[in-house]
Design a protein around this motif. Structure first.
Motif, PDB file in Angstrom:
ATOM      1  N   GLY A  76     -14.230 -23.661  -2.227  1.00  0.00           N
ATOM      2  CA  GLY A  76     -13.923 -22.798  -3.363  1.00  0.00           C
ATOM      3  C   GLY A  76     -15.088 -22.569  -4.312  1.00  0.00           C
ATOM      4  O   GLY A  76     -14.969 -21.805  -5.274  1.00  0.00           O
ATOM      5  N   ILE A  77     -16.214 -23.200  -4.044  1.00  0.00           N
ATOM      6  CA  ILE A  77     -17.365 -23.082  -4.943  1.00  0.00           C
ATOM      7  C   ILE A  77     -17.844 -21.639  -5.070  1.00  0.00           C
ATOM      8  O   ILE A  77     -18.227 -21.191  -6.154  1.00  0.00           O
ATOM      9  CB  ILE A  77     -18.516 -23.995  -4.462  1.00  0.00           C
ATOM     10  N   VAL A  82     -18.272 -16.283  -9.207  1.00  0.00           N
ATOM     11  CA  VAL A  82     -17.729 -15.027  -9.725  1.00  0.00           C
ATOM     12  C   VAL A  82     -16.808 -15.282 -10.921  1.00  0.00           C
ATOM     13  O   VAL A  82     -16.807 -14.525 -11.882  1.00  0.00           O
ATOM     14  CB  VAL A  82     -16.965 -14.276  -8.606  1.00  0.00           C
ATOM     15  N   GLU A  83     -16.023 -16.359 -10.825  1.00  0.00           N
ATOM     16  CA  GLU A  83     -15.087 -16.723 -11.890  1.00  0.00           C
ATOM     17  C   GLU A  83     -15.388 -18.156 -12.353  1.00  0.00           C
ATOM     18  O   GLU A  83     -14.803 -19.109 -11.861  1.00  0.00           O
ATOM     19  CB  GLU A  83     -13.652 -16.666 -11.375  1.00  0.00           C
ATOM     20  N   LEU A  87     -13.898 -23.175 -11.721  1.00  0.00           N
ATOM     21  CA  LEU A  87     -14.544 -24.442 -11.358  1.00  0.00           C
ATOM     22  C   LEU A  87     -13.668 -25.648 -11.701  1.00  0.00           C
ATOM     23  O   LEU A  87     -13.610 -26.611 -10.937  1.00  0.00           O
ATOM     24  CB  LEU A  87     -15.904 -24.565 -12.056  1.00  0.00           C
ATOM     25  N   SER A  88     -12.960 -25.608 -12.810  1.00  0.00           N
ATOM     26  CA  SER A  88     -12.139 -26.758 -13.207  1.00  0.00           C
ATOM     27  C   SER A  88     -10.987 -27.021 -12.235  1.00  0.00           C
ATOM     28  O   SER A  88     -10.506 -28.149 -12.149  1.00  0.00           O
ATOM     29  CB  SER A  88     -11.588 -26.554 -14.614  1.00  0.00           C
ATOM     30  N   SER A  89     -10.564 -26.017 -11.494  1.00  0.00           N
ATOM     31  CA  SER A  89      -9.471 -26.231 -10.537  1.00  0.00           C
ATOM     32  C   SER A  89      -9.982 -26.703  -9.175  1.00  0.00           C
ATOM     33  O   SER A  89      -9.179 -26.938  -8.274  1.00  0.00           O
ATOM     34  CB  SER A  89      -8.658 -24.945 -10.368  1.00  0.00           C
TER      35      SER A  89
END
Length: 131
Positions: A76-77, A82-83, A87-89
């Protein structure tokens, strides 16, 4: 194929969990719970941890060792570029393993530098040894 190799590894982990459960259920030479050390808290390590907890978790002690203090969902990195809020999720603190209610488990942050099969001890780079 990477997926096939991953599935084979998961089957081996499940098979290992059955062996550990058989050991834990053996009353002949048991002088306490079976101690299991999992090196690495990525997909395979945490998968093994989860599968072991499904067995008689009161008869096993699980130690998970990783050099990071968090699990990171690496695929998911790219989305985080892009968003950035995403990162926290993608991370989860491994200290949550210390709060497990199903059995004795703990997380140790460190880098494994050796495993002695004779003494059944895992050595860490900070000098600590995990039995």
């Amino acid at each position: 194929n990477v997926l096939d190799a991953f599935l084979v590894a998961l089957r081996k982990i499940a098979s290992f969990a059955d062996v550990i459960t058989d050991h834990a259920n053996n009353d002949d030479d048991s002088d306490g719970p079976a101690r299991i050390v999992i090196v690495g808290a990525s997909f395979a390590g945490l998968g093994a941890y989860r599968d072991l907890l499904r067995h008689k978790s009161d008869e096993i002690e699980i130690t998970v060792i990783d050099y990071k203090d968090y699990f990171e969902y690496t695929p998911g990195i790219l989305r985080a570029f892009v968003e950035p809020n995403h990162l926290s999720s993608l991370t989860c603190p491994l200290s949550a393993l210390n709060k497990n209610k199903k059995g004795a488990s703990r997380f140790v942050q460190g880098e494994v530098i050796g495993v002695d099969a004779t003494t059944q001890v895992v050595s860490l780079n900070d000098g600590n040894q995990i039995p």
